[in-house]
Design an enzyme around this catalytic site. Structure first.
Site, PDB file in Angstrom:
ATOM      1  CG  HIS A  31      -2.097  -0.743   1.232  1.00 16.35           C
ATOM      2  ND1 HIS A  31      -2.115  -2.101   1.366  1.00 16.35           N
ATOM      3  CD2 HIS A  31      -3.394  -0.354   1.068  1.00 16.35           C
ATOM      4  CE1 HIS A  31      -3.370  -2.528   1.303  1.00 16.35           C
ATOM      5  NE2 HIS A  31      -4.177  -1.487   1.128  1.00 16.35           N
ATOM      6  CD  GLU A  33      -5.290   4.650   0.514  1.00 12.67           C
ATOM      7  OE1 GLU A  33      -4.496   3.936   1.159  1.00 12.67           O
ATOM      8  OE2 GLU A  33      -6.533   4.590   0.643  1.00 12.67           O
TER       9      GLU A  33
END
Ligand SMILES: [Zn+2]
Length: 334
Positions: free
Chosen positions: A197, A200
């Site tokens: 991740h 973002e």
């Protein structure tokens, strides 16, 4: 175009946050949550408007997490997640990710091993019933102390026969990639796929974080990575390396990573030659499915069915599930 009928691939879906609404209604009272009507359910469990208050969002995550309380429930919720992916979205290749540390929270009678075995039973049952291939990704939470991250890494490596990859999740601001590098290196050597991740939230360093996830952690796929559109040199770096972006348009809108859905850079990244894939992130909590994400790309960003199928094929190839297993359920040659 009939989006539902397109065979699909989901690379980025959090298992803990895709619980079926009817199951939440059924189970919530057992956990002391009363849901007298639809509005109570929406208020308590769903995020359907852009978030501006992080506290209430976290509570929604925690309410859903409460349901993962026993091996029986974990097996059932996992089976239903797979069943919904197949029946609602026509997903043939499904990667589900979960954080053992998150599932176990408040359910300390369950070990990582108990949790994982119960999930595997749900997956095995779904694969026997539906023509789909399911792979599991183990998540390390960035916000945990490093010893816990190490324990999760060890767990993922010990179970490398039933995990396809390792991921690093949670807020990356203030939690650099570098300290996790030894773990990801070991996981990669053990044969696990690496997705992280990154990029973002719309912070100044977001594109640089993506480069670090690739350089330090060996990521070949990035969860989100959407913010690289702000930096041409990092876009070129990602393109040249053939890194796959797991993009999640509705999620980006709801977290305000991208404030206006119509301005989502998905198409721009695709047209720049970057490997872009379509994903739903947390379909249960966002009250969406993967069809919805394809519809956004088609209707709001004007992408053609050929372009969408190109993205789906990119995802099918990028899935960490073995080629042999994927090919059995995928209609086109990989
Ligand atoms: Zn995610």
């Amino acid at each position: 175009m009939n989006i539902q009928r397109l065979p699909k691939v989901e690379l980025h879906r959090h298992l803990e946050l895709c619980v079926r609404p009817s199951t939440i209604y059924e189970l919530a009272p057992q956990f002391g949550i009363s849901l007298p009507d639809e509005q109570a359910f929406r208020d308590r469990f769903l995020i359907t408007e852009p978030m501006n208050d992080l506290g209430s969002v976290l509570n929604k995550f925690l309410d859903t997490q409460k349901l993962w309380a026993s091996e029986e429930l974990i097996e059932r919720l996992t089976f239903e997640a797979c069943e919904d992916a197949f029946k609602i979205d026509n997903i043939r290749i499904l990667e589900l990710r979960y954080a053992p540390t998150f599932v176990r929270m408040g359910h300390e009678h369950l070990s990582f091993e108990h949790i994982h075995r119960a999930i595997l039973r749900g997956v095995t049952k779904a694969e026997a019933e539906f023509p789909m291939a399911v792979g599991l990704i183990c998540i390390i939470q960035r916000i945990l102390p490093v010893e816990e991250a190490e324990a999760v890494t060890n767990f993922a490596i010990e179970n490398r026969a039933s995990f396809v990859g390792l991921d690093l999740a949670d807020n990356e601001v203030g939690f650099d990639s570098k300290p996790f590098a030894p773990f990801f290196l070991r996981a990669k050597e053990a044969g696990l796929g690496i997705t992280v991740h990154s990029g973002e939230a719309p912070v100044a360093n977001a594109p640089r974080y993506v480069k670090e996830a690739i350089d330090y952690l060996g990521a070949t796929r990035i969860g989100h990575g959407v913010q690289i559109y702000r930096d041409a040199s990092i876009m070129e770096f990602v393109r040249a390396k053939g890194i796959v972006l797991e993009l999640c348009p509705t999620s980006n809108y709801l977290t305000q990573a991208i404030p206006v859905l119509k301005e989502h850079p998905f198409r721009r990244l695709f047209e720049a030659g970057i490997k872009t894939t379509v994903n739903s992130d947390d379909p249960g909590i966002f009250n969406i499915d993967l069809n919805n994400e394809y519809r956004i790309l088609s209707e709001r960003l004007g992408m053609s069915v050929e372009q969408l199928e190109t993205c789906t094929d990119i995802a099918a190839k990028a899935s960490f599930i073995t080629l042999e297993k994927k090919q059995k359920v995928w209609p086109r040659r990989l």
